[in-house]
Design a protein around this motif. Structure first.
Motif, PDB file in Angstrom:
ATOM      1  N   LEU A 125       0.814  -1.217   0.000  1.00 12.71           N
ATOM      2  CA  LEU A 125       0.000   0.000   0.000  1.00 12.71           C
ATOM      3  C   LEU A 125       0.845   1.263   0.000  1.00 12.71           C
ATOM      4  CD1 LEU A 125      -2.624  -1.163   2.604  1.00 12.71           C
ATOM      5  CD2 LEU A 125      -3.029  -0.821   0.165  1.00 12.71           C
ATOM      6  N   SER A 126       2.024   1.221   0.591  1.00 13.62           N
ATOM      7  CA  SER A 126       2.842   2.430   0.700  1.00 13.62           C
ATOM      8  C   SER A 126       3.355   2.912  -0.660  1.00 13.62           C
ATOM      9  CB  SER A 126       4.011   2.207   1.656  1.00 13.62           C
ATOM     10  OG  SER A 126       4.890   1.227   1.149  1.00 13.62           O
ATOM     11  N   ASP A 127       3.388   2.048  -1.646  1.00 16.12           N
ATOM     12  CA  ASP A 127       3.825   2.454  -2.987  1.00 16.12           C
ATOM     13  C   ASP A 127       2.760   3.248  -3.733  1.00 16.12           C
ATOM     14  OD1 ASP A 127       6.216   1.143  -2.570  1.00 16.12           O
ATOM     15  OD2 ASP A 127       5.553  -0.687  -3.596  1.00 16.12           O
ATOM     16  N   ASP A 128       1.488   3.046  -3.392  1.00 17.83           N
ATOM     17  CA  ASP A 128       0.393   3.675  -4.130  1.00 17.83           C
ATOM     18  C   ASP A 128      -0.378   4.739  -3.347  1.00 17.83           C
ATOM     19  OD1 ASP A 128       0.961   2.112  -6.290  1.00 17.83           O
ATOM     20  OD2 ASP A 128      -0.707   0.739  -6.022  1.00 17.83           O
ATOM     21  N   PHE A 129      -0.246   4.739  -2.035  1.00 21.23           N
ATOM     22  CA  PHE A 129      -1.069   5.626  -1.220  1.00 21.23           C
ATOM     23  C   PHE A 129      -0.215   6.414  -0.235  1.00 21.23           C
ATOM     24  CE2 PHE A 129      -3.702   1.963  -2.373  1.00 21.23           C
ATOM     25  CZ  PHE A 129      -4.752   2.603  -2.991  1.00 21.23           C
ATOM     26  N   PRO A 130      -0.543   7.699  -0.025  1.00 22.83           N
ATOM     27  CA  PRO A 130       0.230   8.501   0.925  1.00 22.83           C
ATOM     28  C   PRO A 130      -0.054   8.139   2.381  1.00 22.83           C
ATOM     29  CG  PRO A 130      -1.564   9.794   0.024  1.00 22.83           C
ATOM     30  CD  PRO A 130      -1.560   8.466  -0.703  1.00 22.83           C
ATOM     31  N   ILE A 131      -1.172   7.492   2.636  1.00 22.43           N
ATOM     32  CA  ILE A 131      -1.530   7.073   3.994  1.00 22.43           C
ATOM     33  C   ILE A 131      -1.492   5.556   4.037  1.00 22.43           C
ATOM     34  CG2 ILE A 131      -3.351   7.071   5.728  1.00 22.43           C
ATOM     35  CD1 ILE A 131      -4.291   9.734   4.492  1.00 22.43           C
ATOM     36  N   VAL A 132      -0.788   5.023   5.028  1.00 25.22           N
ATOM     37  CA  VAL A 132      -0.639   3.575   5.120  1.00 25.22           C
ATOM     38  C   VAL A 132      -1.314   3.046   6.376  1.00 25.22           C
ATOM     39  CG1 VAL A 132       1.464   3.508   3.754  1.00 25.22           C
ATOM     40  CG2 VAL A 132       1.618   3.782   6.214  1.00 25.22           C
ATOM     41  N   PRO A 133      -1.644   1.771   6.419  1.00 20.75           N
ATOM     42  CA  PRO A 133      -2.372   1.176   7.542  1.00 20.75           C
ATOM     43  C   PRO A 133      -1.484   0.898   8.756  1.00 20.75           C
ATOM     44  CG  PRO A 133      -1.927  -0.471   5.895  1.00 20.75           C
ATOM     45  CD  PRO A 133      -1.456   0.841   5.331  1.00 20.75           C
ATOM     46  N   ALA A 134      -1.120   1.926   9.482  1.00 23.34           N
ATOM     47  CA  ALA A 134      -0.209   1.778  10.622  1.00 23.34           C
ATOM     48  C   ALA A 134      -0.785   0.900  11.729  1.00 23.34           C
ATOM     49  CB  ALA A 134       0.146   3.152  11.174  1.00 23.34           C
ATOM     50  N   TYR A 135      -2.083   0.949  11.943  1.00 24.55           N
ATOM     51  CA  TYR A 135      -2.686   0.204  13.044  1.00 24.55           C
ATOM     52  C   TYR A 135      -3.663  -0.866  12.573  1.00 24.55           C
ATOM     53  CZ  TYR A 135      -0.599   3.908  15.751  1.00 24.55           C
ATOM     54  OH  TYR A 135       0.305   4.779  16.301  1.00 24.55           O
ATOM     55  N   SER A 136      -3.549  -1.309  11.350  1.00 24.37           N
ATOM     56  CA  SER A 136      -4.460  -2.330  10.839  1.00 24.37           C
ATOM     57  C   SER A 136      -3.937  -3.721  11.179  1.00 24.37           C
ATOM     58  CB  SER A 136      -4.625  -2.208   9.323  1.00 24.37           C
ATOM     59  OG  SER A 136      -3.515  -2.750   8.656  1.00 24.37           O
ATOM     60  N   LEU A 137      -4.814  -4.677  11.081  1.00 21.30           N
ATOM     61  CA  LEU A 137      -4.389  -6.073  11.213  1.00 21.30           C
ATOM     62  C   LEU A 137      -3.541  -6.433  10.004  1.00 21.30           C
ATOM     63  CD1 LEU A 137      -7.781  -7.641  12.310  1.00 21.30           C
ATOM     64  CD2 LEU A 137      -5.762  -7.286  13.741  1.00 21.30           C
ATOM     65  N   PRO A 138      -2.590  -7.334  10.160  1.00 17.98           N
ATOM     66  CA  PRO A 138      -1.768  -7.715   9.008  1.00 17.98           C
ATOM     67  C   PRO A 138      -2.573  -8.496   7.970  1.00 17.98           C
ATOM     68  CG  PRO A 138      -1.072  -8.887  10.978  1.00 17.98           C
ATOM     69  CD  PRO A 138      -2.168  -7.977  11.381  1.00 17.98           C
ATOM     70  N   TYR A 139      -2.206  -8.309   6.715  1.00 19.73           N
ATOM     71  CA  TYR A 139      -2.808  -9.030   5.596  1.00 19.73           C
ATOM     72  C   TYR A 139      -1.753  -9.944   4.980  1.00 19.73           C
ATOM     73  CZ  TYR A 139      -6.792  -5.787   5.294  1.00 19.73           C
ATOM     74  OH  TYR A 139      -7.925  -5.050   5.532  1.00 19.73           O
ATOM     75  N   THR A 140      -2.226 -11.007   4.382  1.00 20.33           N
ATOM     76  CA  THR A 140      -1.389 -11.894   3.588  1.00 20.33           C
ATOM     77  C   THR A 140      -2.213 -12.300   2.376  1.00 20.33           C
ATOM     78  OG1 THR A 140       0.074 -13.828   3.665  1.00 20.33           O
ATOM     79  CG2 THR A 140      -2.056 -14.027   4.797  1.00 20.33           C
ATOM     80  N   VAL A 141      -1.763 -13.263   1.621  1.00 19.97           N
ATOM     81  CA  VAL A 141      -2.540 -13.778   0.493  1.00 19.97           C
ATOM     82  C   VAL A 141      -2.915 -15.228   0.760  1.00 19.97           C
ATOM     83  CG1 VAL A 141      -1.602 -12.230  -1.254  1.00 19.97           C
ATOM     84  CG2 VAL A 141      -0.429 -14.357  -0.782  1.00 19.97           C
ATOM     85  N   ASN A 142      -4.034 -15.657   0.187  1.00 21.39           N
ATOM     86  CA  ASN A 142      -4.422 -17.061   0.301  1.00 21.39           C
ATOM     87  C   ASN A 142      -3.868 -17.831  -0.897  1.00 21.39           C
ATOM     88  OD1 ASN A 142      -6.167 -16.488  -1.846  1.00 21.39           O
ATOM     89  ND2 ASN A 142      -8.002 -16.474  -0.578  1.00 21.39           N
ATOM     90  N   ASP A 143      -4.260 -19.081  -1.042  1.00 24.00           N
ATOM     91  CA  ASP A 143      -3.734 -19.919  -2.128  1.00 24.00           C
ATOM     92  C   ASP A 143      -4.198 -19.472  -3.514  1.00 24.00           C
ATOM     93  OD1 ASP A 143      -6.345 -20.720  -1.757  1.00 24.00           O
ATOM     94  OD2 ASP A 143      -5.888 -22.854  -1.693  1.00 24.00           O
ATOM     95  N   GLN A 144      -5.151 -18.520  -3.568  1.00 19.85           N
ATOM     96  CA  GLN A 144      -5.614 -17.969  -4.849  1.00 19.85           C
ATOM     97  C   GLN A 144      -5.071 -16.555  -5.071  1.00 19.85           C
ATOM     98  OE1 GLN A 144      -9.840 -18.388  -4.341  1.00 19.85           O
ATOM     99  NE2 GLN A 144      -9.811 -20.468  -5.153  1.00 19.85           N
TER     100      GLN A 144
END
Length: 56
Positions: free
Chosen positions: A28-47
């Motif tokens: 997200l930091s490459d495309d947006f000036p505001i990043v999710p500092a306090y969000s839950l972590p994301y990953t990807v699933n098998d798809q």
């Protein structure tokens, strides 16, 4: 705040090399000036779709 729509767009358009279990919020930091500092972590699933990372 749910960033899965933005992450999915990045995954579909830019096709970054990410692995299941890896925190992908940094994408997200490459495309947006505001990043999710306090969000839950994301990953990807098998798809290669963004999902909340679960504790093991």
């Amino acid at each position: 705040m749910d960033y899965s729509i933005d992450l999915n767009r990045i995954l579909q358009e830019k096709k970054p090399n990410v692995n299941e279990g890896e925190d992908i919020r940094h994408l997200l930091s490459d495309d947006f000036p505001i990043v999710p500092a306090y969000s839950l972590p994301y990953t990807v699933n098998d798809q290669n779709e963004p999902v909340f990372m679960k504790k093991k």
